[in-house]
Scaffold this motif. Structure first.
Motif, short mmCIF file in Angstrom:
data_model
loop_
_atom_site.label_atom_id
_atom_site.label_comp_id
_atom_site.label_asym_id
_atom_site.label_seq_id
_atom_site.Cartn_x
_atom_site.Cartn_y
_atom_site.Cartn_z
N VAL A 32 0.84 -1.21 0.00
CA VAL A 32 0.00 0.00 0.00
C VAL A 32 0.87 1.25 0.00
O VAL A 32 0.61 2.21 -0.75
N ILE A 33 1.91 1.27 0.83
CA ILE A 33 2.82 2.41 0.87
C ILE A 33 3.47 2.63 -0.48
O ILE A 33 3.55 3.77 -0.98
N ALA A 34 3.94 1.54 -1.11
CA ALA A 34 4.64 1.66 -2.38
C ALA A 34 3.72 2.13 -3.50
O ALA A 34 4.13 2.91 -4.38
N VAL A 35 2.46 1.66 -3.49
CA VAL A 35 1.55 1.94 -4.61
C VAL A 35 0.80 3.25 -4.41
O VAL A 35 0.69 4.06 -5.34
N PHE A 36 0.28 3.48 -3.21
CA PHE A 36 -0.65 4.59 -3.02
C PHE A 36 0.00 5.85 -2.44
O PHE A 36 -0.60 6.93 -2.49
N PHE A 37 1.19 5.74 -1.89
CA PHE A 37 1.81 6.91 -1.28
C PHE A 37 3.12 7.27 -1.97
O PHE A 37 4.06 7.75 -1.35
N THR A 38 3.16 7.01 -3.26
CA THR A 38 4.27 7.45 -4.10
C THR A 38 3.71 8.43 -5.11
O THR A 38 3.00 8.04 -6.05
N SER A 39 3.97 9.72 -4.91
CA SER A 39 3.35 10.75 -5.75
C SER A 39 4.08 10.93 -7.07
O SER A 39 3.49 10.87 -8.15
N THR A 40 5.38 11.14 -7.02
CA THR A 40 6.18 11.32 -8.23
C THR A 40 7.35 10.36 -8.20
O THR A 40 7.87 10.03 -7.15
N LEU A 41 7.75 9.91 -9.37
CA LEU A 41 8.83 8.94 -9.46
C LEU A 41 10.02 9.51 -10.21
O LEU A 41 9.87 10.15 -11.25
N ASN A 42 11.20 9.28 -9.66
CA ASN A 42 12.45 9.54 -10.35
C ASN A 42 12.88 8.21 -10.96
O ASN A 42 13.43 7.35 -10.28
N TRP A 43 12.61 8.04 -12.25
CA TRP A 43 12.80 6.74 -12.88
C TRP A 43 14.26 6.33 -12.91
O TRP A 43 14.58 5.14 -12.81
N ALA A 44 15.16 7.29 -13.02
CA ALA A 44 16.59 6.95 -13.03
C ALA A 44 17.02 6.37 -11.68
O ALA A 44 17.72 5.36 -11.61
N ALA A 45 16.58 7.03 -10.59
CA ALA A 45 16.92 6.52 -9.26
C ALA A 45 16.26 5.18 -9.00
O ALA A 45 16.87 4.27 -8.41
N LEU A 46 15.02 5.01 -9.47
CA LEU A 46 14.33 3.74 -9.28
C LEU A 46 15.03 2.62 -10.05
O LEU A 46 15.16 1.49 -9.55
N ALA A 47 15.49 2.94 -11.26
CA ALA A 47 16.23 1.95 -12.04
C ALA A 47 17.55 1.59 -11.35
O ALA A 47 17.96 0.42 -11.32
N GLY A 48 18.19 2.59 -10.75
CA GLY A 48 19.43 2.32 -10.01
C GLY A 48 19.20 1.44 -8.81
O GLY A 48 19.97 0.52 -8.53
N ALA A 49 18.10 1.70 -8.07
CA ALA A 49 17.76 0.87 -6.91
C ALA A 49 17.45 -0.56 -7.35
O ALA A 49 17.88 -1.53 -6.70
N SER A 50 16.73 -0.70 -8.44
CA SER A 50 16.40 -2.04 -8.96
C SER A 50 17.65 -2.79 -9.38
O SER A 50 17.81 -3.99 -9.11
N ALA A 51 18.57 -2.07 -10.04
CA ALA A 51 19.83 -2.70 -10.44
C ALA A 51 20.64 -3.14 -9.22
O ALA A 51 21.26 -4.20 -9.22
N GLY A 52 20.60 -2.32 -8.17
CA GLY A 52 21.30 -2.69 -6.94
C GLY A 52 20.70 -3.94 -6.30
O GLY A 52 21.44 -4.79 -5.79
N LEU A 53 19.37 -4.07 -6.35
CA LEU A 53 18.72 -5.26 -5.82
C LEU A 53 19.10 -6.50 -6.62
O LEU A 53 19.33 -7.58 -6.06
N VAL A 54 19.16 -6.35 -7.94
CA VAL A 54 19.57 -7.48 -8.79
C VAL A 54 21.01 -7.87 -8.48
O VAL A 54 21.33 -9.07 -8.36
N LEU A 55 21.88 -6.88 -8.32
CA LEU A 55 23.28 -7.17 -7.99
C LEU A 55 23.37 -7.86 -6.63
O LEU A 55 24.16 -8.82 -6.46
#
Length: 432
Positions: free
Chosen positions: A183-206
């Motif tokens: 719920v926090i991730a879906v409903f309480f995220t107003s704007t997204l920085n896609w570059a930072a989100l991609a970096g976080a996702s890449a870090g999780l994959v690593l």
């Protein structure tokens, strides 16, 4: 002949006060006591020296060049609380792999209870807030159950209750908190920085590749990587605690087998003892229970407590919706969902448990606290309403804990008189 994996044992820290303290903080009772102490400190501080309480909580520091200039209150809620969700994520992973959630038949009732126990309180809030013309944005506040407080209360009063009571509550709370994070991730995220989100996702994959595929070891590898993932997640616009859950879920919950060696069966002592998820959770839990969660409570639970303030809390639709949602909605949702699932599906209640036990567990689920306070800060924008809603969370959690103590203490006495021998309780069907 297949090589034999060494039996895993937790490394013993040096003897002394620090060792005793960390061992104590790993117990559910101690975690609940420390959290309660921090909450009382916050209430006393906020009601006697409110100016200094607000000044300390709003003091900013950090690394502005990295987008990390946060107040003390936000460092606690988005930084330290990530450790709490990391432990919750690791616990969820172990439940999915080797715990109750790996068996659909055993997991069905607590999962249904968790879903109903989030939907009904949200519905209660919406009905009350709509009737009073209040802000509907707080619908998610009464959805969550506080794992630390609920299990702490159970540990104190349930010495003779069946072990299935704790298992049911733990499974319910873990699924409940997973829903809250979604719920926090879906409903309480107003704007997204896609570059930072991609970096976080890449870090999780690593992280996953290094940990699960390559078997790289060393805290000096994973701690900096985890911090980087957290910072990128924060800058992406997604609440940073989501990084903690993701990292916890990515931990390997089965042992690494030697080439050609047998794979330990999930749930066996060999699998559990060699589980990296359990080892990391064991190491991090004292820091979460003794530092992260209490500091979050210290800077989030400080609300004004007085007769007029409590009267205003009951009059406002948002705070009244939260109060009724946690205290009545949780009880009705968890107990009603469990009963309906057992009545109309193939899911069955553990034969060692009785419905009065479930009534006590359902009341314990109304202890919202940690996650409810976090969602309050995200969902409610008006400062005055935020304080009233926080007061409602504290009041509902106190009421739920008190009633649950009475119900479960009666059950505990029944099991004790029937010959229950400690945490595993009495034989099946002996106490109705």
């Amino acid at each position: 002949m297949s090589p034999v994996l060494p039996k895993f044992t937790f490394p013993a820290p040096p003897a002394g006060p620090s060792r005793r303290l960390t061992e104590v903080l790993r117990t559910e009772t101690a975690g609940g006591v420390v959290l309660l102490a921090a909450t009382l400190t916050a209430l006393i501080w906020a009601n006697t020296l409110s100016g200094s309480y607000e000044a300390v909580g709003s003091f900013h520091f950090g690394f502005p060049s990295l987008g990390l200039d946060l107040s003390v209150r936000h460092w606690a809620s988005e930084g330290l609380l990530t450790l709490f969700f990391f432990v919750a994520g690791a616990e969820l992973k172990r439940e999915l792999v080797s715990g109750e959630l790996r068996r659909p038949a055993a997991a069905a009732l607590p999962v249904v209870a968790a879903v109903a126990g989030t939907a009904v309180p949200a519905g209660v809030y919406v009905l009350v807030a709509s009737a009073g013309g209040g802000d509907l944005g707080g619908w998610a506040v009464p959805m969550a159950t506080d794992i630390a407080f609920a299990l702490g209360v159970l540990a104190v009063i349930g010495s003779h209750l069946p072990s299935g009571v704790r298992t049911f509550l733990l499974t319910l709370a873990v699924v409940d908190d997973l829903g809250a994070i979604l719920v926090i991730a879906v409903f309480f995220t107003s704007t997204l920085n896609w570059a930072a989100l991609a970096g976080a996702s890449a870090g999780l994959v690593l992280f996953r590749v290094l940990h699960a595929r390559l078997g790289v070891r060393g805290w000096y590898v994973y701690v900096p990587l985890a911090v980087a993932v957290w910072a990128l997640m924060y800058n992406s616009g997604v609440h940073a605690t989501v990084a903690g859950v993701a990292l916890g879920v990515l931990l390997r919950s089965r042992p690494r087998t030697a080439p050609g060696g047998p794979r330990p069966v999930a749930g066996t002592p060999e699998a559990e003892e060699a589980s990296p998820a359990e080892r990391v959770e064991h190491l991090v839990r004292p820091l979460s229970a003794g530092v992260a969660v209490p500091l979050f409570a210290l800077f989030s639970a400080g609300v004004t407590v007085s007769g007029p303030a409590l009267a205003e809390m009951i009059r406002q639709p948002e705070s009244l919706g939260v109060l009724l949602g946690l205290f009545a909605g949780k009880f009705a949702g968890v107990l009603g969902g469990t009963y309906l699932a057992a009545r109309f599906t193939r899911a069955r209640l553990d034969p060692a448990l009785a419905w009065p036990d479930m009534a006590g567990v359902s009341m314990l689920a109304g202890i919202g606290f940690t996650v409810s306070l976090l969602v309050t800060e995200l969902a409610i924008t008006d400062p005055a309403t935020t304080e009233q809603v926080k007061a409602a969370v504290l009041t509902a959690s106190l009421l739920s804990a008190t009633v649950a103590c009475v119900l479960l203490k009666i059950r505990d006495a029944r099991y004790r008189s029937a010959g229950g021998g400690g945490p595993h309780g009495s034989p099946q069907g002996e106490v109705a």
